[in-house]
Motif scaffolding. Structure first.
Motif, PDB file in Angstrom:
ATOM      1  N   ILE A  46       0.898  -1.155   0.165  1.00 36.09           N
ATOM      2  CA  ILE A  46      -0.121  -0.276   0.259  1.00 36.09           C
ATOM      3  C   ILE A  46       0.276   1.202  -0.017  1.00 36.09           C
ATOM      4  O   ILE A  46       1.387   1.790   0.601  1.00 36.09           O
ATOM      5  N   THR A  47       0.632   1.765  -1.158  1.00 38.03           N
ATOM      6  CA  THR A  47       1.758   2.728  -1.373  1.00 38.03           C
ATOM      7  C   THR A  47       1.048   4.312  -0.797  1.00 38.03           C
ATOM      8  O   THR A  47      -0.638   4.671  -1.048  1.00 38.03           O
ATOM      9  N   VAL A  48       1.365   5.410  -0.674  1.00 41.38           N
ATOM     10  CA  VAL A  48       0.505   6.539  -0.501  1.00 41.38           C
ATOM     11  C   VAL A  48       1.643   7.863  -0.924  1.00 41.38           C
ATOM     12  O   VAL A  48       2.624   7.920  -0.669  1.00 41.38           O
ATOM     13  N   ASP A  49       0.905   8.692  -2.212  1.00 38.18           N
ATOM     14  CA  ASP A  49       1.580   9.869  -3.012  1.00 38.18           C
ATOM     15  C   ASP A  49       1.046  11.257  -2.008  1.00 38.18           C
ATOM     16  O   ASP A  49       0.128  11.556  -2.336  1.00 38.18           O
TER      17      ASP A  49
ATOM     18  N   THR B  33      -5.864  13.291  -2.943  1.00 40.87           N
ATOM     19  CA  THR B  33      -6.972  13.096  -2.432  1.00 40.87           C
ATOM     20  C   THR B  33      -6.552  12.596  -1.098  1.00 40.87           C
ATOM     21  O   THR B  33      -5.136  12.130  -1.240  1.00 40.87           O
ATOM     22  N   PRO B  34      -7.111  12.632   0.430  1.00 38.61           N
ATOM     23  CA  PRO B  34      -6.996  12.116   1.183  1.00 38.61           C
ATOM     24  C   PRO B  34      -6.100  11.592   1.486  1.00 38.61           C
ATOM     25  O   PRO B  34      -6.167  10.003   1.046  1.00 38.61           O
ATOM     26  N   VAL B  35      -4.762  11.365   2.136  1.00 35.95           N
ATOM     27  CA  VAL B  35      -3.828   9.977   3.179  1.00 35.95           C
ATOM     28  C   VAL B  35      -5.395   8.956   3.144  1.00 35.95           C
ATOM     29  O   VAL B  35      -4.890   7.682   2.819  1.00 35.95           O
ATOM     30  N   TYR B  36      -6.059   8.953   3.848  1.00 30.28           N
ATOM     31  CA  TYR B  36      -6.715   7.636   4.571  1.00 30.28           C
ATOM     32  C   TYR B  36      -7.657   7.297   3.407  1.00 30.28           C
ATOM     33  O   TYR B  36      -7.591   5.356   3.316  1.00 30.28           O
ATOM     34  N   GLN B  37      -8.160   8.382   2.324  1.00 29.34           N
ATOM     35  CA  GLN B  37      -8.604   7.497   0.999  1.00 29.34           C
ATOM     36  C   GLN B  37      -8.052   6.759   0.373  1.00 29.34           C
ATOM     37  O   GLN B  37      -8.488   5.796  -0.348  1.00 29.34           O
TER      38      GLN B  37
END
Length: 78
Positions: free
Chosen positions: A3-6, A11-15
Motif C-alpha cells: 500500500i503506497t501513499v502519494d 486525495t486525502p491519505v486515508y482515502q
C-alpha cells in the motif's frame, strides 16, 4: 501486497489507503475471511499516522467490506 501513499496527490491519505485496500478485496487478493493487515503494518508501510490508518479502516467497515473485533484485528467480510 504493498500500500503506497502519494503525498502530492490531493486525495486525502486515508482515502488513498482505503481505496487500495478496497481494490485488493474486490480483486480477490484479499479474500473473505482473510485477516487484514494490522494498523501497525499499515502505519509502517505507508508512513501515515495511526489515526489516518484507523480512518481508512473505518471507511472500509462503513462500506461493509471488513469487520473488526476489538483487540483481535480486522477481517474481510464473507
Amino acid at each position: 501486497m504493498t500500500i503506497t501513499v502519494d503525498i502530492k496527490d490531493p486525495t486525502p491519505v486515508y482515502q488513498q489507503i482505503a481505496s487500495q485496500l478496497e481494490q485488493l478485496i474486490r480483486s480477490g487478493r484479499l479474500r473473505p475471511g482473510q485477516r487484514m493487515p494490522s494498523e501497525t503494518t499499515l502505519v509502517q508501510e505507508t508512513g501515515a499516522a495511526r489515526t489516518t490508518v484507523r480512518h481508512a479502516m473505518k471507511t472500509l467497515r462503513d462500506k461493509g467490506l471488513i469487520e473488526t473485533i476489538p483487540a483481535r484485528g480486522s477481517w474481510v467480510k464473507e
